[in-house]
Design a protein around this motif. Structure first.
Motif, PDB file in Angstrom:
ATOM      1  N   LYS A  80       0.787  -1.189   0.138  1.00 52.56           N
ATOM      2  CA  LYS A  80       0.038  -0.173  -0.240  1.00 52.56           C
ATOM      3  C   LYS A  80       0.650   1.044  -0.006  1.00 52.56           C
ATOM      4  N   HIS A  81       2.028   1.185   0.587  1.00 52.66           N
ATOM      5  CA  HIS A  81       3.070   2.333   0.836  1.00 52.66           C
ATOM      6  C   HIS A  81       4.394   1.836   0.724  1.00 52.66           C
ATOM      7  N   LEU A  82       4.833   2.304  -0.431  1.00 52.77           N
ATOM      8  CA  LEU A  82       6.328   1.847  -0.672  1.00 52.77           C
ATOM      9  C   LEU A  82       7.461   2.241   0.519  1.00 52.77           C
ATOM     10  N   PRO A  83       8.041   1.375   0.999  1.00 53.14           N
ATOM     11  CA  PRO A  83       8.618   1.813   2.074  1.00 53.14           C
ATOM     12  C   PRO A  83       9.653   2.755   1.648  1.00 53.14           C
ATOM     13  N   PRO A  84      10.456   3.388   2.535  1.00 48.87           N
ATOM     14  CA  PRO A  84      11.558   4.423   2.040  1.00 48.87           C
ATOM     15  C   PRO A  84      12.874   3.987   1.612  1.00 48.87           C
ATOM     16  N   SER A  85      13.029   2.680   2.107  1.00 56.32           N
ATOM     17  CA  SER A  85      14.123   1.873   1.637  1.00 56.32           C
ATOM     18  C   SER A  85      13.925   0.444   1.369  1.00 56.32           C
ATOM     19  N   MET A  86      14.260  -0.449   0.317  1.00 60.73           N
ATOM     20  CA  MET A  86      13.870  -1.719   0.114  1.00 60.73           C
ATOM     21  C   MET A  86      14.999  -2.626  -0.581  1.00 60.73           C
ATOM     22  N   LYS A  87      15.131  -3.731  -0.556  1.00 57.01           N
ATOM     23  CA  LYS A  87      15.909  -4.770  -1.075  1.00 57.01           C
ATOM     24  C   LYS A  87      15.073  -5.593  -1.777  1.00 57.01           C
ATOM     25  N   LEU A  88      14.998  -5.837  -3.330  1.00 56.03           N
ATOM     26  CA  LEU A  88      14.333  -6.746  -4.094  1.00 56.03           C
ATOM     27  C   LEU A  88      15.726  -7.922  -4.525  1.00 56.03           C
ATOM     28  N   GLN A  89      15.332  -8.971  -4.425  1.00 56.66           N
ATOM     29  CA  GLN A  89      16.291 -10.071  -4.706  1.00 56.66           C
ATOM     30  C   GLN A  89      15.888 -11.337  -5.468  1.00 56.66           C
ATOM     31  N   TRP A  90      16.488 -11.966  -6.475  1.00 55.30           N
ATOM     32  CA  TRP A  90      16.086 -13.322  -6.964  1.00 55.30           C
ATOM     33  C   TRP A  90      17.481 -14.132  -6.866  1.00 55.30           C
TER      34      TRP A  90
END
Length: 467
Positions: free
Chosen positions: A272-282
């Motif tokens: 709903k709200h994009l966090p101020p920092s994030m890590k996406l990983q495959w």
């Protein structure tokens, strides 16, 4: 009265030590004692941050004696600390403490004694004295060095979520003087009174902050932790979403792919709200074979540097929507093998991974994960590999026979339509033709086409004969 007038006049000069002398010639005695120069000091910059440089300048104005000593030192409670000492009759000498000499540079030239401190530490905060001595005359001036610490951005984490409430922790360090901590909700209302905050000095005399806040999940969508430096009037702020934080999902968790073809491993970020920092990983996982394929991370509060594994660097690129505050990394082995969705698809939360030219070694389990602070979500996608069907490359005899039968049936229809086999000569040829057909094909043709009495009579042929 004259004595008192002159005494009052000279005691107005900072740090000047005056002997008690009484008599009319006091003016001439003081002029000899005072000398024809004054001392002023200057600090640049007036307020210096930890890690920066500061320059202390001591200016001798007026007639400067030939024999002079200049002494820069820091006022301490127990013992003053020398930074720099200059003697006009000897070679100038730096007398800073042994452990600090690499940070101190001093020089005297043309009546100006300068001392540079770099890098500045919080311990450098305080008063510094420039003392000048010449033939028994002593003058000094005091300078103030202010070293505020503008600490790190608040690191806000979700400790746990239970019973419809969320506990958050805000941590930061490197502040001076003691900072102010402020919690606010999504409407901007202050909720600091609900927090438990501990502020203390570390070994470097800088303040570190640990603050904990517990709020109801329905009370607000986002929470902000702000650290304020009262001296600089500047602050650092971090916002975190707590309502419907985020999750990852996939339409299918088992993907069957054919060797040589492409396959899309589905994964979608739900938030709903994009966090101020994030890590996406495959990453591909297996017994002792875990390895990152693709990594994307962003931080709205600061640019990312070297946010990728050290063991396998490759060309870096920026990925929307966060510009210089984001960075992506792709393992070199997968540069032509793997792709991710970008642009609008990425903005919609599509973080699927596409594998090109599937091979046997691509079979296995893949993990799509999203991490923000201590909040982590992941989903496992299993890829199964199958070879091309045998009939695609080596058709069995049955399929070939069916094709032949189809062609012969078409030919039979044409023959019947044209009325061939009307004379005895063609009848004999037809008999030979029918006898040459494989048994299986003949049965097929008879069952489908030889129901016609005309064909049966002309060809003198029956299913039983074929068998």
């Amino acid at each position: 009265e004259l004595d008192e007038l002159y005494c009052n006049h000279f005691t107005m000069h900072l740090g000047v030590k005056i002997l008690s002398i009484s008599s009319v010639p006091l003016l001439f005695v003081l002029k000899w004692f005072w000398g024809d120069f004054t001392v002023t000091v200057h600090v640049n910059p007036a307020v210096v941050l930890v890690g920066q440089a500061v320059t202390l300048s001591c200016h001798l104005i007026g007639q400067i004696p030939a024999n002079i000593q200049v002494h820069w030192y820091k006022l301490e409670r127990n013992k003053n600390t020398t930074l720099y000492f200059y003697n006009s009759t000897e070679k100038e000498t730096e007398l800073g403490l042994a452990e600090d000499q690499h940070r101190i540079k001093g020089r005297y030239r043309n009546g100006v004694a300068r001392v540079k401190l770099f890098p500045v530490q919080v311990e450098d905060n305080g008063q510094y004295v420039c003392a000048v001595t010449s033939d028994g005359v002593y003058q000094e001036a005091i300078a103030q060095v202010t070293v505020p610490g503008f600490g790190s951005a608040p690191h806000v984490t979700i400790e746990h979520q239970q019973n419809n409430s969320t506990t958050l922790r805000c941590a930061s360090q490197g502040w001076y003087p003691q900072p102010e901590v402020r919690w606010t909700d999504s409407t901007g209302q202050k909720i600091t009174v609900m927090a438990e905050t501990r502020i203390q000095k570390d070994v470097t005399e800088l303040y570190q902050i640990h603050s904990t806040l517990r709020v109801a999940d329905t009370a607000t969508d986002t929470i902000s932790c702000t650290i304020i430096n009262p001296l600089l009037k500047r602050h650092r702020k971090t916002v975190i979403a707590i309502s419907g934080f985020f999750d990852v999902e996939a339409e299918h968790v088992i993907i069957t792919a054919v060797i040589g073809e492409n396959a899309v491993l589905p994964c979608r970020l739900i938030t709903k709200h994009l966090p101020p920092s994030m890590k996406l990983q495959w990453k591909k996982v297996g017994p002792g074979k875990n390895k990152t394929i693709y990594l994307y991370c962003y931080n709205e509060s600061s640019p990312l540097v070297n946010a990728y594994p050290r063991d396998d660097k490759c060309s870096m690129g920026y990925l929307s929507p966060n510009g210089v505050n984001s960075r992506e990394w792709l393992r070199k082995k997968y540069e032509k093998k793997a792709e991710v969705f970008k642009g609008k698809e990425f903005g919609k939360g599509n973080i699927s991974l596409k594998l090109n030219n599937i091979q046997v070694e691509d079979e296995g389990k893949y993990v799509c994960s999203a991490t923000a602070n201590s909040f982590h979500r992941e989903i496992i996608i299993e890829v199964l590999i199958r070879a091309q069907h045998k009939e695609e490359n080596d058709k069995p005899w049955e399929d070939k026979c069916a094709l032949i039968c189809l062609l012969l049936c078409i030919a039979d229809t044409i023959i019947l339509f044209l009325g061939i086999c009307k004379n005895q000569q063609w009848e004999n040829e037809c008999n030979v033709f029918c006898l040459l057909l494989p048994n299986g094909v003949s049965v097929f043709l008879v069952l489908l086409k030889c129901k016609n009495k005309l064909w049966e009579d002309k060809c003198k042929f029956s299913p039983m004969a074929a068998v």
